[in-house]
Design an enzyme around this catalytic site. Structure first.
Site, short mmCIF file in Angstrom:
data_model
loop_
_atom_site.label_atom_id
_atom_site.label_comp_id
_atom_site.label_asym_id
_atom_site.label_seq_id
_atom_site.Cartn_x
_atom_site.Cartn_y
_atom_site.Cartn_z
N HIS A 82 46.88 49.37 40.19
CA HIS A 82 45.48 49.48 40.56
C HIS A 82 45.13 48.42 41.60
O HIS A 82 45.52 47.26 41.46
CB HIS A 82 44.59 49.31 39.33
CG HIS A 82 43.15 49.60 39.59
ND1 HIS A 82 42.65 50.88 39.58
CD2 HIS A 82 42.11 48.79 39.90
CE1 HIS A 82 41.36 50.84 39.86
NE2 HIS A 82 41.01 49.58 40.06
N ASP A 161 31.72 52.14 31.39
CA ASP A 161 31.98 51.59 32.73
C ASP A 161 31.33 52.45 33.80
O ASP A 161 30.76 51.94 34.77
CB ASP A 161 33.48 51.47 33.00
CG ASP A 161 33.72 51.08 34.45
OD1 ASP A 161 33.27 49.98 34.83
OD2 ASP A 161 34.31 51.86 35.22
N ARG A 168 25.47 48.65 38.62
CA ARG A 168 25.86 47.46 39.40
C ARG A 168 25.81 47.75 40.89
O ARG A 168 25.42 46.90 41.69
CB ARG A 168 27.28 47.03 39.01
CG ARG A 168 27.36 46.38 37.66
CD ARG A 168 28.79 46.28 37.19
NE ARG A 168 29.62 45.56 38.12
CZ ARG A 168 30.92 45.76 38.29
NH1 ARG A 168 31.56 46.64 37.56
NH2 ARG A 168 31.60 45.05 39.15
N SER A 183 35.53 46.08 34.02
CA SER A 183 35.44 47.45 34.53
C SER A 183 36.83 48.03 34.77
O SER A 183 37.16 49.13 34.29
CB SER A 183 34.62 47.43 35.84
OG SER A 183 34.82 48.58 36.59
N LYS A 187 39.13 50.78 31.93
CA LYS A 187 39.63 52.10 32.35
C LYS A 187 41.14 52.18 32.25
O LYS A 187 41.71 53.17 31.80
CB LYS A 187 39.22 52.38 33.81
CG LYS A 187 37.77 52.75 33.96
CD LYS A 187 37.42 53.06 35.39
CE LYS A 187 37.57 51.86 36.29
NZ LYS A 187 36.41 51.43 36.99
N1 URA Z 1 36.95 48.69 40.87
C1 URA Z 1 36.48 49.00 39.62
O1 URA Z 1 36.98 49.92 38.98
N2 URA Z 1 35.46 48.28 39.12
C2 URA Z 1 34.90 47.25 39.79
O2 URA Z 1 34.00 46.62 39.26
C3 URA Z 1 35.38 46.93 41.08
C4 URA Z 1 36.43 47.67 41.59
#
Ligand code: URA
Length: 434
Positions: A82, A161, A168, A183, A187
């Site tokens: 990621h 999230d 946000r 966040s 996930k």
């Molecule tokens: N990517 C995400 O999934 N969440 C964030 O807060 C920033 C980047």
């Protein structure tokens, strides 16, 4: 418990208890806590931060807000990668097939473009026919057969999230280390992976502008995973200029395809090989990191990673011929050259400005509902450190609609800094955490 008391305590820098954090996440997810109170709480976190204990609890509550995928029926170690988000960052399209070709099982759950940063899902969907909305059965079947599947985030996983991120995004609270860490990790942990490689970007095109903050973000994410028995390694990598030369969805697919054929830009190839090697090592397809690097390189050079990508594209409904024959991808109708105003060295190509300019001509979206234009974007002709003459072409804007081309061209002109002295070379891979 009263939400307002928790907002005030966080505003004043106190540490909240696990029960208080649970109250906030559950209350917001179920709709009992309204947006205006959660916005105030997020801003309080933005300014006061969170302790490691608070971030772990926040992540856990966000993870528990939805389902956790059970991939135990699929043999092999599951490893995802990621990125925290950047400009021209098409690494997932290269790294995932490299690792899968080496035998790692890669359930790759990706996001869409938001703000000035690009999204893997939008890039993949520029391939005609490509589907990312697979059912859970289709996802598991493809993962078992090909060892790689690209899917989008759904409400099934970490719905808290999804709700919090949207809030946000409109309340100026994205760039917060505890909020980004929870966040991303909620996930990724919901996805059922055994290990994770993180690419934490730093520089003008990243959420973290300073290396010290990127390091803290990386350490926080690695720390969240540790008690959950998941192996996480994070690379901190430069995002002060775009990665590679292409910015924009179909343009990035073309560059990723060239990279998988071992004919890509040097910076992109180097980063992809290192990220893939880490996945191969964590996925136990090599005994040492050194060996994993050789394995990754072998799968690049012998074409097996490229073949894997084509097989995955075909399995997800896309036309694999478009990866060889770029006229089958969406193509722009107009091009605008940006020339250097003077001779000198390219000392900086501000990644954020390039990302914003690409969005102006339609490559990204300002709001979640906006449609993107897969054909458009920017191709750099030079990278930082290169010498240019007055009038040399710095980059080209590819567009399909004229309306914001002039505004985007001005932004791009501002992005290029030309200096008399050769700038110091900046490392691409700055640090490893974990
Ligand atoms: N990517 C995400 O999934 N969440 C964030 O807060 C920033 C980047």
């Amino acid at each position: 418990m009263r939400t307002v008391d928790l907002i005030q305590r966080k505003r004043d820098g106190a540490e909240l208890t696990p029960e208080e954090i649970e109250f906030l996440v559950d209350g917001y997810t179920s709709g009992e806590i309204p947006d205006y109170q959660m916005s105030a709480f997020l801003m309080a976190v933005f300014y006061s931060g969170m302790t490691d204990r608070e971030v772990s609890r926040l992540t856990e509550c966000m993870l528990r807000s939805g389902e956790t995928a059970d991939l135990s029926a699929i043999p092999g170690i599951k490893v995802d990668k990621h990125s925290t988000g950047g400009v021209g960052d098409k690494t997932s399209l290269v790294v995932a097939p490299l690792a899968a070709a080496a035998g790692v099982v890669v359930p790759m759950m990706s996001g869409r473009a938001l703000g000035h940063t690009g999204g893997t899902l939008d890039k993949l969907e520029s391939i005609p026919g490509f589907r990312t909305d697979l059912s859970s059965d289709e996802f598991q079947r493809q993962l078992a057969e090909l060892g790689l599947c690209f899917i989008g985030q759904t409400d099934q996983f970490a719905p808290a999230d999804r709700k919090l991120y949207a809030l946000r995004d409109v309340t100026g609270t994205v760039e917060s280390i505890p909020l980004i860490a929870s966040s991303i990790m909620s996930k990724k942990l919901a996805e059922g992976v055994d290990a994770l490689v993180l690419d934490v970007k730093v520089g003008s095109g990243a959420f973290m502008k300073k290396q010290v903050d990127a390091r803290r973000l990386a350490q926080t994410m690695v720390g969240i995973a540790r008690p959950m028995d998941k192996k996480v390694q994070a690379l901190i990598t430069d995002m002060s200029q775009p990665l590679g030369y292409a910015v924009g969805n179909a343009l990035e697919v073309m560059e990723a395809s060239q990279t998988l054929q071992n004919a890509g830009p040097a910076d992109l190839t180097k980063l992809c090989l290192e990220l893939a090697a880490r996945m191969i090592f964590l996925g136990k397809q090599a005994a040492t990191l050194e060996e994993a690097r050789l394995v990754a390189e072998r799968h690049l050079v012998d074409g097996s990673a490229y073949k894997k990508f084509k097989d995955v594209v075909a399995a997800q409904g896309g036309n694999p011929q478009a990866l060889d024959n770029f006229v089958l991808l969406p193509n722009a109708t107009g091009a605008r050259e940006i020339a250097s105003p003077r001779a000198g060295y390219v000392s900086l190509i501000d990644a954020e400005d390039i990302g914003i300019a690409a969005n102006m001509i339609g490559a990204g979206r300002d709001k979640k509902e906006d449609a993107i234009d897969p054909a458009v974007g920017i191709i750099l002709e030079v990278k930082a450190g290169e010498k240019v003459e007055a009038g040399s072409i710095l980059c080209r804007l590819y567009y399909t609609k004229e309306d914001r081309v002039e505004e985007a061209a001005e932004k791009v002109e501002d992005a290029f800094h030309i200096s008399a002295q050769r700038p110091e070379e900046r490392e691409l891979i700055l640090e490893v955490v974990g």
